[in-house]
Design an enzyme around this catalytic site. Structure first.
Site, PDB file in Angstrom:
ATOM      1  N   SER A   6       0.821  -0.781   0.601  1.00  0.00           N
ATOM      2  CA  SER A   6      -0.289  -0.131  -0.129  1.00  0.00           C
ATOM      3  C   SER A   6       0.592   1.272  -0.190  1.00  0.00           C
ATOM      4  O   SER A   6       0.093   2.387   0.216  1.00  0.00           O
ATOM      5  CB  SER A   6      -1.062   0.129   1.464  1.00  0.00           C
ATOM      6  OG  SER A   6       0.288  -0.235   2.533  1.00  0.00           O
TER       7      SER A   6
ATOM      8  N   ASN B 119      -1.728  -2.263  13.241  1.00  0.00           N
ATOM      9  CA  ASN B 119      -2.970  -1.835  14.151  1.00  0.00           C
ATOM     10  C   ASN B 119      -3.616  -0.698  14.442  1.00  0.00           C
ATOM     11  O   ASN B 119      -3.980   0.341  13.533  1.00  0.00           O
ATOM     12  CB  ASN B 119      -3.772  -3.265  13.935  1.00  0.00           C
ATOM     13  CG  ASN B 119      -3.361  -3.946  13.062  1.00  0.00           C
ATOM     14  OD1 ASN B 119      -3.275  -4.430  12.187  1.00  0.00           O
ATOM     15  ND2 ASN B 119      -3.929  -5.683  13.884  1.00  0.00           N
TER      16      ASN B 119
ATOM     17  N   SER C  25     -13.958  24.512 -28.370  1.00  0.00           N
ATOM     18  CA  SER C  25     -13.766  23.719 -29.442  1.00  0.00           C
ATOM     19  C   SER C  25     -12.744  23.273 -31.047  1.00  0.00           C
ATOM     20  O   SER C  25     -12.632  24.222 -31.259  1.00  0.00           O
ATOM     21  CB  SER C  25     -15.158  23.238 -29.644  1.00  0.00           C
ATOM     22  OG  SER C  25     -15.145  22.684 -31.350  1.00  0.00           O
TER      23      SER C  25
ATOM     24  N   ASN D  51     -16.396  26.442 -23.919  1.00  0.00           N
ATOM     25  CA  ASN D  51     -17.456  26.313 -23.425  1.00  0.00           C
ATOM     26  C   ASN D  51     -17.695  25.929 -21.533  1.00  0.00           C
ATOM     27  O   ASN D  51     -15.746  26.260 -21.099  1.00  0.00           O
ATOM     28  CB  ASN D  51     -17.016  24.594 -23.607  1.00  0.00           C
ATOM     29  CG  ASN D  51     -17.274  24.093 -25.125  1.00  0.00           C
ATOM     30  OD1 ASN D  51     -18.532  24.311 -25.197  1.00  0.00           O
ATOM     31  ND2 ASN D  51     -17.026  22.821 -25.789  1.00  0.00           N
TER      32      ASN D  51
ATOM     33  N   GLU E 208     -18.394  21.634 -15.390  1.00  0.00           N
ATOM     34  CA  GLU E 208     -19.060  20.636 -15.979  1.00  0.00           C
ATOM     35  C   GLU E 208     -17.989  19.662 -16.125  1.00  0.00           C
ATOM     36  O   GLU E 208     -18.738  18.473 -14.660  1.00  0.00           O
ATOM     37  CB  GLU E 208     -18.352  20.135 -17.365  1.00  0.00           C
ATOM     38  CG  GLU E 208     -19.330  21.309 -18.563  1.00  0.00           C
ATOM     39  CD  GLU E 208     -19.247  21.145 -19.968  1.00  0.00           C
ATOM     40  OE1 GLU E 208     -20.016  20.337 -19.981  1.00  0.00           O
ATOM     41  OE2 GLU E 208     -18.921  21.770 -20.081  1.00  0.00           O
TER      42      GLU E 208
ATOM     43  N   TYR F 122      -9.319  -5.487  13.529  1.00  0.00           N
ATOM     44  CA  TYR F 122      -8.521  -4.822  12.363  1.00  0.00           C
ATOM     45  C   TYR F 122      -9.062  -6.330  10.901  1.00  0.00           C
ATOM     46  O   TYR F 122      -8.782  -7.859  10.840  1.00  0.00           O
ATOM     47  CB  TYR F 122      -7.120  -5.232  12.475  1.00  0.00           C
ATOM     48  CG  TYR F 122      -7.143  -5.007  10.851  1.00  0.00           C
ATOM     49  CD1 TYR F 122      -6.540  -3.516  10.432  1.00  0.00           C
ATOM     50  CD2 TYR F 122      -5.794  -5.460   9.954  1.00  0.00           C
ATOM     51  CE1 TYR F 122      -5.819  -3.358   9.257  1.00  0.00           C
ATOM     52  CE2 TYR F 122      -5.972  -5.212   8.593  1.00  0.00           C
ATOM     53  CZ  TYR F 122      -5.744  -3.866   8.570  1.00  0.00           C
ATOM     54  OH  TYR F 122      -4.914  -3.442   6.794  1.00  0.00           O
TER      55      TYR F 122
ATOM     56  N   GLN G 156      -7.195  -1.918   4.313  1.00  0.00           N
ATOM     57  CA  GLN G 156      -6.201  -1.228   3.321  1.00  0.00           C
ATOM     58  C   GLN G 156      -6.772  -0.768   2.489  1.00  0.00           C
ATOM     59  O   GLN G 156      -6.163   0.624   2.156  1.00  0.00           O
ATOM     60  CB  GLN G 156      -5.385  -2.063   2.873  1.00  0.00           C
ATOM     61  CG  GLN G 156      -4.076  -1.719   2.423  1.00  0.00           C
ATOM     62  CD  GLN G 156      -3.112  -2.850   2.435  1.00  0.00           C
ATOM     63  OE1 GLN G 156      -2.506  -2.483   3.263  1.00  0.00           O
ATOM     64  NE2 GLN G 156      -3.051  -3.359   0.869  1.00  0.00           N
TER      65      GLN G 156
END
Ligand code: ARG
Length: 459
Positions: free
Chosen positions: A24, A111, A278, A286, A291, A318, A323
């Site tokens: 992670s 934890n 555009s 635009n 948007e 846990y 995670q």
């Protein structure tokens, strides 16, 4: 053999794909400062309780300073083999200071560590969001004060309803963002308890002082139940609920800006710096920012769904499922902060086309309710007044005229109680000025609310 910090009972190394899939670091490395702050507090407490020697504490604190400098200088290499921010920092600390580094994890688990880091990190990020919300409110109040007298159509069902002031319309969003800020503050107050000391799930056999670590890290108190402390992600659900509601408000505002900027409405123009063209249609300008902000709401609400589903049915305490909590909320917070920043920077450049707004405010029989009210003031029951004005509107549609252009003969033919002065009194300015009570759209009320908000936002 396994080379992991937890590898003692393992005979075989981790599968190479699992190593990457399990890691992670790409998500939690951004919590490095909180992880180090947590370790400083934990080590300081351990020393105070006689669990760690003063010499080890000094080595740990100096070592953590060095690790922090290395990360900040971009010299630190996070390794996926070490799974997460916690083990990366601990391993580097141990490389630098030796055995003292290995003692840091006494009476602690990843934890309680991850719960603490995440709360600390999100506490700060929530502060950042609240600052952005407040800035947006300041911008809106200023714009509202400039447009206290600007009349525009108010809509229900997106059909012309009654005239309102543009300032009043803008202040509606100031109210919404005020509630958003309150929701964040509320969630922040509830989450400000420290999991440290809960260790893996049951607490620890060492004589720790949880009040001290909680206090050192600016928490109000330690979490009261160790099982709850390491498995609670309510704060992520609550913060994402608050973020989702805020993003829904932004999406509603976006939708209005987009409609108002269309040629068909022509109510506003947004600054060039916040619009794009555009690649094929040369005439186009635009409203990409509203948007995109409207679109981000989908993503932020998606993050809320993600954490709700991740937590659903999870047994205590846990579980690795958890995670998955950080990626969604970090993404949602990054994007919400971006949305608030874009709006705060873009809206001071909004140009209102007062003529177009005024013209639209007067069309679509927006003054009909006021005509009915005038009849009521002359003693006509409201339901009769409604009927009389309804007939008048039908007549005007047939004749292609506005209500105030009715002749005496026409009004008398519809109902003798309908008089010419009632009809001629109808102007969009009179309509808005008449709604002069708390919460009403009258310019005076808008100025009053702007003053009240300015005072509230000043501190
Ligand atoms: N990287 C983990 C997370 O984000 C930290 C806690 C892991 N604990 C464990 N026993 N595997 O949730």
């Amino acid at each position: 053999m396994s080379d992991k910090p937890w590898g003692g009972r393992f005979d075989a190394p981790t599968n190479a794909f699992v190593e990457a899939f399990n890691a992670s670091t790409h998500v939690d490395a951004r919590m490095y400062a909180e992880d180090i702050a947590g370790s400083r507090a934990h080590a300081t407490m351990l020393e105070g309780q006689g669990i760690l020697s003063a010499a080890d504490l000094k080595l740990i604190l100096d070592g953590l300073n060095q690790v922090e400098s290395e990360i900040e200088a971009g010299e630190f290499e996070f390794s996926i083999a070490l799974e997460d921010v916690h083990m990366n920092i601990e391993k580097r600390l141990t490389d630098i200071i030796g055995d003292a580094g290995k003692r840091l994890h006494t009476a602690r688990s990843r934890n309680d560590q991850v719960g603490t880091d995440t709360r600390l990190y999100l506490r700060t990020r929530t502060d950042d969001l609240m600052i952005r919300i407040k800035h947006l409110q300041v911008v809106l109040v200023k714009l509202a004060a400039e447009h206290a007298d600007t009349v525009m159509p108010g809509f229900t069902h997106l059909q012309t309803a009654q005239p309102v002031t543009f300032g009043h319309h803008l202040l509606a969003y100031v109210e919404m963002f005020g509630r958003d800020k309150a929701r964040f503050m509320d969630a922040q107050a509830r989450m400000n308890q420290c999991p440290l000391g809960s260790a893996a799930l049951a607490g620890t056999t060492f004589p720790i002082n949880r009040e001290q670590t909680a206090q050192l890290l600016g928490f109000d108190a330690p979490c009261a139940n160790s099982l709850d402390a390491v498995s609670d992600r309510d704060f992520i659900m609550e913060l994402l609920a608050a973020a989702s509601i805020c993003s829904i408000h932004l999406s509603r505002f976006s939708e209005e800006l987009i409609l108002w900027m269309s040629a068909q409405f022509g109510f506003i123009d947004l600054p060039d710096a916040f619009c794009t063209g555009s690649s094929i249609m040369p005439q186009k300008k635009n409203p990409d920012m509203p948007e995109l902000v409207r679109g981000k709401a989908g993503r932020i609400v998606g993050a809320l769904m993600s954490i709700l589903m991740t937590m659903k049915s999870l047994p205590l305490a846990y579980n690795k499922d958890m995670q998955e909590d950080k990626e969604a909320i970090f993404d949602a917070f990054d994007n919400l902060e971006g949305c608030l920043r874009v709006f705060g920077d873009m809206l001071p450049g909004l140009k209102a086309n007062k003529e177009a707004m005024h013209k639209a405010a007067g069309s679509g029989f927006s003054t009909a309710t006021d005509l009915a009210d005038a009849l009521v003031r002359a003693g006509v029951p409201f339901r009769d007044a409604h009927e009389i004005v309804g007939k008048s509107v039908a007549f005007c549609i047939k004749e292609s005229i506005e209500l105030h252009a009715m002749t005496e003969a026409a009004s008398a033919a519809i109902d003798s109680r309908l008089t010419l002065d009632m009809v001629q009194d109808l102007s969009v300015e009179t309509c808005v000025a008449a709604r002069n009570h708390t919460g009403g759209t009258a310019p005076n009320q808008v100025r009053l609310q702007c003053k009240l908000w300015s005072e509230k936002l000043a501190d």
